[in-house]
Design an enzyme around this catalytic site. Structure first.
Site, PDB file in Angstrom:
ATOM      1  N   GLN B 198      33.361  19.938  -4.164  1.00  0.00           N
ATOM      2  CA  GLN B 198      33.128  20.922  -3.116  1.00  0.00           C
ATOM      3  C   GLN B 198      32.926  22.307  -3.713  1.00  0.00           C
ATOM      4  O   GLN B 198      32.682  23.266  -2.990  1.00  0.00           O
ATOM      5  CB  GLN B 198      34.346  20.978  -2.170  1.00  0.00           C
ATOM      6  CG  GLN B 198      34.534  19.723  -1.345  1.00  0.00           C
ATOM      7  CD  GLN B 198      35.850  19.718  -0.585  1.00  0.00           C
ATOM      8  OE1 GLN B 198      36.674  18.845  -0.788  1.00  0.00           O
ATOM      9  NE2 GLN B 198      36.061  20.691   0.295  1.00  0.00           N
ATOM     10  N   PHE B 229      37.079  16.471   2.164  1.00  0.00           N
ATOM     11  CA  PHE B 229      38.289  16.779   2.940  1.00  0.00           C
ATOM     12  C   PHE B 229      39.244  17.723   2.208  1.00  0.00           C
ATOM     13  O   PHE B 229      40.437  17.750   2.499  1.00  0.00           O
ATOM     14  CB  PHE B 229      39.036  15.491   3.330  1.00  0.00           C
ATOM     15  CG  PHE B 229      38.142  14.406   3.867  1.00  0.00           C
ATOM     16  CD1 PHE B 229      37.405  14.614   5.020  1.00  0.00           C
ATOM     17  CD2 PHE B 229      38.001  13.198   3.195  1.00  0.00           C
ATOM     18  CE1 PHE B 229      36.554  13.626   5.505  1.00  0.00           C
ATOM     19  CE2 PHE B 229      37.154  12.208   3.674  1.00  0.00           C
ATOM     20  CZ  PHE B 229      36.426  12.417   4.830  1.00  0.00           C
ATOM     21  N   GLU B 233      38.012  20.000  -3.927  1.00  0.00           N
ATOM     22  CA  GLU B 233      37.890  21.441  -4.164  1.00  0.00           C
ATOM     23  C   GLU B 233      38.278  21.753  -5.605  1.00  0.00           C
ATOM     24  O   GLU B 233      37.625  22.543  -6.266  1.00  0.00           O
ATOM     25  CB  GLU B 233      38.764  22.213  -3.177  1.00  0.00           C
ATOM     26  CG  GLU B 233      38.630  23.723  -3.340  1.00  0.00           C
ATOM     27  CD  GLU B 233      39.201  24.512  -2.180  1.00  0.00           C
ATOM     28  OE1 GLU B 233      39.404  23.942  -1.090  1.00  0.00           O
ATOM     29  OE2 GLU B 233      39.452  25.720  -2.356  1.00  0.00           O
ATOM     30  N   ARG B 311      48.850  29.630   4.426  1.00  0.00           N
ATOM     31  CA  ARG B 311      48.159  29.250   5.665  1.00  0.00           C
ATOM     32  C   ARG B 311      49.109  28.512   6.607  1.00  0.00           C
ATOM     33  O   ARG B 311      48.986  28.615   7.832  1.00  0.00           O
ATOM     34  CB  ARG B 311      46.911  28.412   5.379  1.00  0.00           C
ATOM     35  CG  ARG B 311      46.010  28.224   6.590  1.00  0.00           C
ATOM     36  CD  ARG B 311      44.665  27.602   6.253  1.00  0.00           C
ATOM     37  NE  ARG B 311      43.657  28.580   5.901  1.00  0.00           N
ATOM     38  CZ  ARG B 311      42.812  29.156   6.776  1.00  0.00           C
ATOM     39  NH1 ARG B 311      42.845  28.848   8.058  1.00  0.00           N
ATOM     40  NH2 ARG B 311      41.932  30.033   6.372  1.00  0.00           N
ATOM     41  N   ARG B 343      41.946  19.256   4.408  1.00  0.00           N
ATOM     42  CA  ARG B 343      41.547  19.664   5.762  1.00  0.00           C
ATOM     43  C   ARG B 343      42.688  20.332   6.547  1.00  0.00           C
ATOM     44  O   ARG B 343      43.661  19.667   6.913  1.00  0.00           O
ATOM     45  CB  ARG B 343      41.074  18.435   6.510  1.00  0.00           C
ATOM     46  CG  ARG B 343      40.105  18.697   7.641  1.00  0.00           C
ATOM     47  CD  ARG B 343      39.614  17.380   8.186  1.00  0.00           C
ATOM     48  NE  ARG B 343      38.408  17.531   8.990  1.00  0.00           N
ATOM     49  CZ  ARG B 343      37.683  16.502   9.427  1.00  0.00           C
ATOM     50  NH1 ARG B 343      38.030  15.275   9.131  1.00  0.00           N
ATOM     51  NH2 ARG B 343      36.614  16.705  10.150  1.00  0.00           N
ATOM     52  N   PHE B 345      44.464  22.822   5.288  1.00  0.00           N
ATOM     53  CA  PHE B 345      44.935  23.672   4.199  1.00  0.00           C
ATOM     54  C   PHE B 345      46.298  24.284   4.494  1.00  0.00           C
ATOM     55  O   PHE B 345      46.496  25.490   4.374  1.00  0.00           O
ATOM     56  CB  PHE B 345      43.885  24.780   3.963  1.00  0.00           C
ATOM     57  CG  PHE B 345      43.865  25.352   2.572  1.00  0.00           C
ATOM     58  CD1 PHE B 345      43.486  24.593   1.482  1.00  0.00           C
ATOM     59  CD2 PHE B 345      44.204  26.685   2.346  1.00  0.00           C
ATOM     60  CE1 PHE B 345      43.442  25.141   0.196  1.00  0.00           C
ATOM     61  CE2 PHE B 345      44.162  27.237   1.068  1.00  0.00           C
ATOM     62  CZ  PHE B 345      43.776  26.464  -0.006  1.00  0.00           C
ATOM     63  N   THR B 498      41.557  33.088   3.237  1.00  0.00           N
ATOM     64  CA  THR B 498      42.542  34.168   3.241  1.00  0.00           C
ATOM     65  C   THR B 498      42.432  35.026   1.982  1.00  0.00           C
ATOM     66  O   THR B 498      42.958  36.123   1.945  1.00  0.00           O
ATOM     67  CB  THR B 498      43.978  33.620   3.369  1.00  0.00           C
ATOM     68  OG1 THR B 498      44.198  32.669   2.339  1.00  0.00           O
ATOM     69  CG2 THR B 498      44.175  32.979   4.723  1.00  0.00           C
ATOM     70  N   GLU B 768      37.732  21.974  10.030  1.00  0.00           N
ATOM     71  CA  GLU B 768      39.165  21.716  10.019  1.00  0.00           C
ATOM     72  C   GLU B 768      39.833  21.697  11.396  1.00  0.00           C
ATOM     73  O   GLU B 768      40.709  20.867  11.637  1.00  0.00           O
ATOM     74  CB  GLU B 768      39.878  22.763   9.148  1.00  0.00           C
ATOM     75  CG  GLU B 768      39.550  22.643   7.679  1.00  0.00           C
ATOM     76  CD  GLU B 768      39.947  23.895   6.907  1.00  0.00           C
ATOM     77  OE1 GLU B 768      39.350  24.961   7.174  1.00  0.00           O
ATOM     78  OE2 GLU B 768      40.840  23.817   6.071  1.00  0.00           O
TER      79      GLU B 768
END
Ligand code: FES
Ligand code: FES
Lengths: 163, 815
Positions: B198, B229, B233, B311, B343, B345, B498, B768
Site C-alpha cells: 500500500q 486492509f 502498509e 486514533r 482498517r 487504525f 493524523t 474504513e
C-alpha cells in the site's frame, strides 16, 4: 522424471513433473496459467479452484501425476474463443461480485460448477456451496447476487439500494 | 459526467478471466531466484547458535544469509528503526526471521529454510497486557493522556457511576493474496521492485537504504494487491528488502512470497486491547463524564503503533458529546508479532469502549440502549452551516524541516513536534480546562458536520427498529434456548492522516495526440476501486467517455513522495490531485481553441467528447491536435494537500480531521444459550459517502467492511500459547467470515447528502468507516445475552461461542 499429459482448456499439454508436484504448481509455474491463484496453500480458501473432468477441485490439493489424461478447465478457459464472457463471468462483472479480484477465479469456477449441478440454486444453496471459497473483501453479498443473476433468477430482493 | 455512476471495477474483465496480474503472476526471467525466511521458534532470548550447513547444501540453494553476513543489518521499520531484517542475535518474538535462503525454486527455498539448526538462550517472554504492565514494558516515555473538563468532579457529582472493562481481540488481515515482492536488478546498480504494498514510497525508501543507494536508484511499481486492509502498509518491507539485497548480491531477479502460515506467524495484526472505563450519568442516561484507560498491545517493535493508539483515543467518543473525558493510553511492548495498521487504525478499538459504556448505562437504567445513545449524540449540524469554505488551494503551514529518514511513514516518531500550526489552531478551538462546550471532541475539535441524528432516524424507520425490538422481546419471553438480540449503533470516523504532512498527493496526466488519456497517481489499488473512481474524475474533467482514460500501475518513477494508500484517504487525495492536473491541461487547451470557438478561454467547457463555447464546438481529439500543433504541453502534474487540518499529538489538541464520515447499522442476532453459537439474522445499514463517486463501489466497501468488522468482533480469534507461539496460523484454525456467515437479510443504503467540506465532487472517504458498523452485531449479541438474566452480561470480544456462553452465565448470575 515421470511425464503427465492432460488437456488444459482444450489443449493437450505435457510436462515432466515430480511425484509431489501439485496441479496448481503445474498450471502456474509450468503452463504459466496464473489465473489460478494460491491463497492458503492448504486447500481451505478456494482461490485455486479449477474443474477436473467437470468436477470442482482445489488445485493445491491435487497431485499432477494423478491427473494423467484428465480434462482440466481453468479460469482462462471459461470465456469463449472470441473472448465472450460466460454467463457467470459476465454476472460477476455486472453485479460487482469482486473487489481485489484475488478470490474471483476460484469463485467463478465454484459458481460454474454449482450451476452445472444445480441450474437454479436458492440463496441458501449458494451460500452452502461457497463454504470452501473465502472472500475477504466483498462480504459475499454481491457474489451471491452474481450467481443468482447468472442462473437467470431475479436479484432484486437481495439488492442493496441507493437511497 | 462519469462520476457518481455505479460503474463496475475497472479491472473486472481481467479478474473474471484470470488475466489480472498480481506480483506472483508477473512473468520473470528463467534465472529468477526465490526466497524464504528461517524463523525463530522462541519468543524471547538470545540466539546462541545458528548452524546453517544443512541449509547451504540443500538442493537448489544459491545463498544463505543471516545477521552475521551484514555489517549493518538492513532495517525494515516504518518508524523507529527497530526492526532488523534478520535477528542480530536478540530474539523478540516467535516467528522472527533469523536467516534467509535464496534458492532456485520457492519450494526448495522453503524446504531448505526448515533445515536450520538453532540453539537459544531462552528468557521468559512478556506476552500479555498484564505482564507488560507489570514489567513496565512500554513504548514512549509514559501514557498519552487527552483530557476535556474535570472528569473527577463530574463523576463525583453524578447520580450514577459505573465501572467496567472489556478485552478486545486482535485480527489477522487475511488479505487473500499473501505478502509478496519481486526485485529485478538493472544496469548501474539500479533496482526495480514490484511489491504487493500500500506504500510504494516506503518500499522505495527502505530498499534504497538497505542497498545504500539514493532513492532515485530504486523504482517501485504496484499494479494491484489482492487485498491490503492496512496489512500491506509496512509489512511488505521485509520481503522487498530481502529480495533487493539478494538480487543485488546475486545479480539475478529475486522473488518472495510468504506461505500463508508464515504470513500469519511473521506479520503484524490488528492491536488487541483492554479498555477500562468509569462513567457517570444521569437518570436519562446522559453522560456527565467518562474516564477510559486504553491498554494497547503493540508487539515487539514500534511500527505504526503510536498513531494507531492515538486514533483509538481520537475515537473514544465515537458519536457522543462527552461533557468531560479523560483518556489514558498505554502502548505496551510485548514479545509477539508487531501489531500494525488494520482498517480503522485503532479507531474501532476506541469506539468499542464507548459503545460498551452505552450498553452498560442502558442496562443499569433499564432503558433502550438506542435511546441512551441518542441522548448522548453530538448536536446535529445546522443546515445553514453548510456554506462551503476552504478550497484545494487553501494554504496551511507545513511542519518544520525534518529529518528525511522516515517522513513518508505514518509511524514517524521524529516528527511529533513538527506540525507547525497545531498550537495556534488548538488555542482557537479548544475549550479551556473545565469548560464543557457542547459539540467539541475530547481533543478540542468542533464537530461541525454531525448528521447522525437524522441518519439514525432514517435507519430506525427503514429497519423498523421499534417493532422489531418489541418482537425480539416477545420471542425472548416465549423461548428459553434460543434468545434474540437487536442493536443499532452509530459510527463517526475522522478522515485525514493524523500526521498532518501525509495529507498530500500527486498525479501525472498525459493527453496523447489521438485524444486518449493516460494517468498515474500516488494511490494504490487493492480492490477498493480507487483507480476506477479516479478515472471517473478524469473522464468527467475532460468530458470524455471512461474508455478514453487509462490508469497504469502506481510507480514511484511517475509520481514521487506518495503517502500510503491508507486512512481511507485514497480517492479524497488522489482524486483531487488528478483533478488539478486535468484542469491544468483543459485550461491550456481552452486557451488554444478559444479563438476558433470565438469565445474567451474561461467560457470553454469539456463535455460529451466535445470542446464547446456557446454554440461553437469541436471534437476533443481535434482540440488536442490543435494544442499539439501549437506546441502546447499536453502533460501536467497535479498536487493536492488537505486544507484546514492541524494537530498536536502530544497535547492532544487541534483539528486532526478534515471532516467526519458517518453511518449506522441495525443488526438482529440469535444465540443458542446451550452452546453459545450465534447467527446474524438481519442487518440494515445507512452509510454516508457524501455525494458518492461511484455508488456501486461504495456499497461494496460498506458490505465488505461490515462483514469484516463483524468477523473481528465475533468469530476471528487469535490464540497464542504460553510460550508465545501463535496457534491460529491458517484458515483451518483462524475463522474468517464465510459466505454463510453474512446476515440472512442485508440491506444497505447510502445516505443522501453531500460532504460539507470541499472534497472531490463532495464525496466522502469510505474505506474504513463501514468496518465499525460491525459493532452493531456485538451489541446485539450482548443484548441477546442480557435476555438470559438480570445481571450485566459483560460480553468480551471476540464474541466467540465460548465468550457468548460465559456472558449468558454472567447474565443469569450465580446458580
Ligand atoms: S490455495 Fe488452494 S484452497 Fe487455498
Ligand atoms: S475480492 Fe478480494 S478476496 Fe474476494
Amino acid at each position: 522424471m515421470p511425464q503427465v499429459t492432460l488437456s488444459v482448456n482444450g489443449t493437450q499439454m505435457t510436462a515432466e513433473v515430480e511425484g509431489r508436484t501439485l496441479l496448481v504448481e503445474l498450471l502456474r509455474d509450468r503452463f504459466r496459467l496464473t489465473g489460478t491463484h494460491i491463497g492458503c496453500d492448504t486447500s481451505q480458501c478456494g482461490a485455486c479452484a479449477v474443474h477436473v473432468d467437470g468436477a470442482l477441485v482445489k488445485a493445491c490439493t491435487a497431485l499432477a501425476l494423478d491427473l494423467d489424461g484428465a480434462d482440466v478447465t481453468t479460469i482462462e478457459g471459461m470465456a469463449g474463443a472470441d473472448g465472450t464472457l460466460s454467463p457467470v463471468q459476465q454476472a460477476f462483472q455486472d453485479h460487482h461480485g469482486l473487489q481485489c479480484g484475488f478470490c474471483t477465479p476460484g469463485m467463478v469456477m465454484a459458481a460454474a460448477a454449482l450451476l452445472s449441478e444445480n441450474p437454479k440454486p436458492t440463496v441458501a444453496e449458494i451460500r452452502e456451496y461457497l463454504e470452501g471459497n473465502i472472500c475477504r473483501c466483498t462480504g459475499y453479498h454481491n457474489i451471491v447476487k452474481a450467481i443468482l443473476a447468472a442462473s437467470g433468477q431475479p436479484v432484486d430482493d437481495l439488492a442493496a439500494s441507493v437511497a | 459526467m462519469t462520476v457518481q455512476k455505479p460503474l463496475p471495477h475497472d479491472a473486472a474483465p481481467l479478474h473474471v478471466t484470470g488475466a489480472a496480474r498480481y506480483v506472483d503472476d508477473i512473468p520473470v526471467p528463467a534465472n529468477c531466484l526465490h526466497l524464504a525466511f528461517g524463523l525463530s521458534t522462541i519468543a524471547k532470548g538470545r540466539l546462541s547458535g545458528l548452524d546453517l550447513e544443512a541449509v547451504r547444501t540443500a538442493p537448489g540453494v544459491v545463498a544463505v544469509l543471516s545477521g552475521a553476513d551484514f555489517e549493518t543489518i538492513p532495517d525494515c521499520s516504518p518508524s523507529a528503526h527497530d526492526e532488523p531484517l534478520l535477528s542480530d542475535g536478540t530474539i523478540h518474538y516467535a516467528g522472527q526471521p533469523l536467516f534467509m535462503v535464496v534458492a532456485d525454486t520457492h519450494l526448495n527455498a522453503r524446504k531448505a529454510a526448515a533445515l536450520g539448526r538453532t540453539t537459544y538462550a531462552e528468557e521468559p517472554p512478556i506476552l500479555s497486557i498484564d505482564e507488560a504492565m507489570a514489567a513496565g514494558s512500554i513504548f514512549e516515555d509514559g501514557p498519552r493522556i487527552y483530557t476535556k473538563g474535570d472528569v473527577a468532579a463530574a463523576l463525583a457529582a453524578s447520580p450514577h457511576v459505573i465501572e467496567g472493562r472489556i478485552e478486545i481481540g486482535g485480527q489477522e488481515h487475511f488479505y487473500l493474496e499473501g505478502q509478496s515482492a519481486l526485485a529485478l536488478p538493472q544496469e548501474g546498480g539500479d533496482m526495480v521492485v514490484h511489491s504487493s504494498s500500500q506504500h510504494p514510497t516506503e518500499i522505495q525508501h527502505k530498499v534504497a537504504d538497505a542497498l545504500g543507494v539514493p532513492m532515485n536508484a530504486v523504482r517501485v511499481e504496484v499494479r494491484r494487491m489482492g487485498g491490503g486492509f492496512g496489512g500491506k502498509e509496512s509489512q511488505g518491507n521485509h520481503l522487498a528488502i530481502a529480495c533487493a539485497i539478494a538480487a543485488a548480491r546475486t545479480g539475478r531477479p529475486c522473488k518472495m512470497r510468504y506461505d500463508r502460515d508464515d504470513d500469519f506467524i511473521i506479520t503484524g495484526k490488528r492491536h488487541d486491547a483492554r479498555i477500562t472505563y468509569r462513567a457517570g450519568f444521569g437518570d436519562d442516561g446522559r453522560l456527565t463524564g467518562v474516564e477510559f484507560t486504553h491498554l494497547i498491545r503493540c508487539g515487539w517493535a514500534m511500527d505504526l503503533s503510536l498513531p494507531v493508539a492515538d486514533r483509538a483515543m481520537l475515537h473514544a467518543d465515537n458519536a457522543y458529546d462527552l461533557p468531560a473525558a479523560r483518556i489514558t493510553s498505554h502502548r505496551l511492548k510485548t514479545n509477539t508479532q508487531s501489531a500494525t495498521a488494520f482498517r480503522g487504525f485503532g479507531g474501532p478499538q476506541g469506539m468499542v469502549g464507548i459503545e460498551r459504556v452505552m450498553d452498560h448505562v442502558a442496562h443499569v437504567l433499564g432503558r433502550d440502549p438506542l435511546a441512551v445513545r441518542r441522548t448522548n449524540y453530538y448536536p446535529e449540524a445546522r443546515a445553514a452551516d453548510g456554506a462551503p469554505e476552504g478550497s484545494i488551494s487553501g494554504k496551511k503551514k507545513q511542519g518544520a524541516v525534518l529529518d528525511t529518514a522516515d517522513l513518508a511513514g505514518r509511524g514517524s516518531v521524529r516528527v511529533e513536534t513538527g506540525t507547525g500550526s497545531a498550537t495556534r489552531f488548538g488555542a482557537v478551538h479548544s475549550p479551556g480546562a473545565g469548560a464543557a462546550k457542547s459539540g467539541v471532541t475530547p481533543y478540542g475539535m468542533e464537530v461541525e458536520d454531525f448528521i447522525l441524528g437524522a441518519l439514525t432516524e432514517q435507519l430506525v424507520e427503514t429497519a423498523d427498529y421499534a417493532a422489531r425490538k418489541a418482537a425480539v422481546a416477545e420471542w425472548n419471553a416465549a423461548h428459553d434456548i434460543l434468545k434474540k438480540g437487536i442493536a443499532l449503533t452509530p459510527v463517526k470516523f475522522g478522515i485525514s492522516f493524523t500526521l498532518t504532512h501525509l495529507n498530500q498527493a500527486g498525479a501525472l496526466v498525459h493527453v496523447y495526440q489521438d485524444g486518449s488519456v493516460h494517468m498515474n497517481h500516488g494511490g494504490t489499488e487493492m480492490g477498493q476501486g480507487l483507480f476506477q473512481k479516479v478515472a471517473q474524475v478524469a473522464a468527467s474533467r475532460f468530458g470524455l467517455p471512461l474508455d478514453r482514460v487509462k490508469i497504469t500501475a502506481t510507480d514511484t518513477g511517475k509520481v514521487p513522495n506518495t503517502s500510503a494508500t491508507a486512512a481511507s484517504s485514497g480517492s479524497d487525495l488522489n482524486g483531487m490531485a488528478v483533478k488539478a492536473a486535468c484542469d491544468e491541461i483543459c485550461a491550456r487547451i481552452a486557451e488554444v481553441v478559444a479563438p476558433d470557438l470565438q469565445a474567451e478561454a474561461a467560457q470553454v467547457v469539456f463535455q460529451g467528447g466535445m470542446v464547446r463555447a456557446g454554440q461553437a464546438e469541436m471534437r476533443f481529439e481535434e482540440a488536442v491536435q490543435k494544442a499539439y500543433l501549437s506546441r502546447v504541453s499536453l502533460s501536467a502534474t497535479g498536487f493536492y494537500k488537505t486544507p484546514k487540518i492541524a494537530w498536536d499529538r502530544i497535547a492532544g489538541k487541534g483539528r486532526p480531521f478534515f471532516y467526519f464520515a458517518y453511518g449506522a447499522a441495525c443488526s438482529e442476532v440469535v444465540i443458542d444459550t446451550l452452546t453459545g453459537e450465534n447467527r446474524i439474522l438481519r442487518t440494515d445499514i445507512v452509510h454516508d459517502c457524501g455525494a458518492s463517486l461511484n455508488p456501486a463501489l461504495d456499497i461494496g466497501q460498506i458490505e465488505g467492511g461490515f462483514v469484516q468488522g463483524a468477523g473481528w468482533l465475533t468469530m476471528e480469534e487469535l490464540v497464542w500459547d504460553a510460550t508465545g507461539a501463535l496457534k491460529t496460523h491458517a484458515p483451518s484454525t483462524y475463522k474468517i467470515p464465510a459466505c454463510s456467515d453474512r446476515p440472512r437479510i442485508f440491506n444497505v443504503a447510502l445516505w443522501a447528502g453531500e460532504n460539507r467540506e470541499e472534497t472531490i465532487y463532495r464525496s466522502k472517504a469510505v474505506g474504513e468507516p463501514p468496518f465499525m458498523l460491525g459493532m452493531s452485531v456485538f451489541s446485539a449479541l450482548a443484548d441477546a445475552c442480557s435476555a438470559c438474566g438480570p445481571h450485566f452480561p459483560d460480553l468480551q470480544a471476540p464474541a466467540t461461542a465460548e465468550a457468548v456462553l460465559a456472558a449468558v452465565h454472567r447474565a443469569r448470575g450465580p446458580a
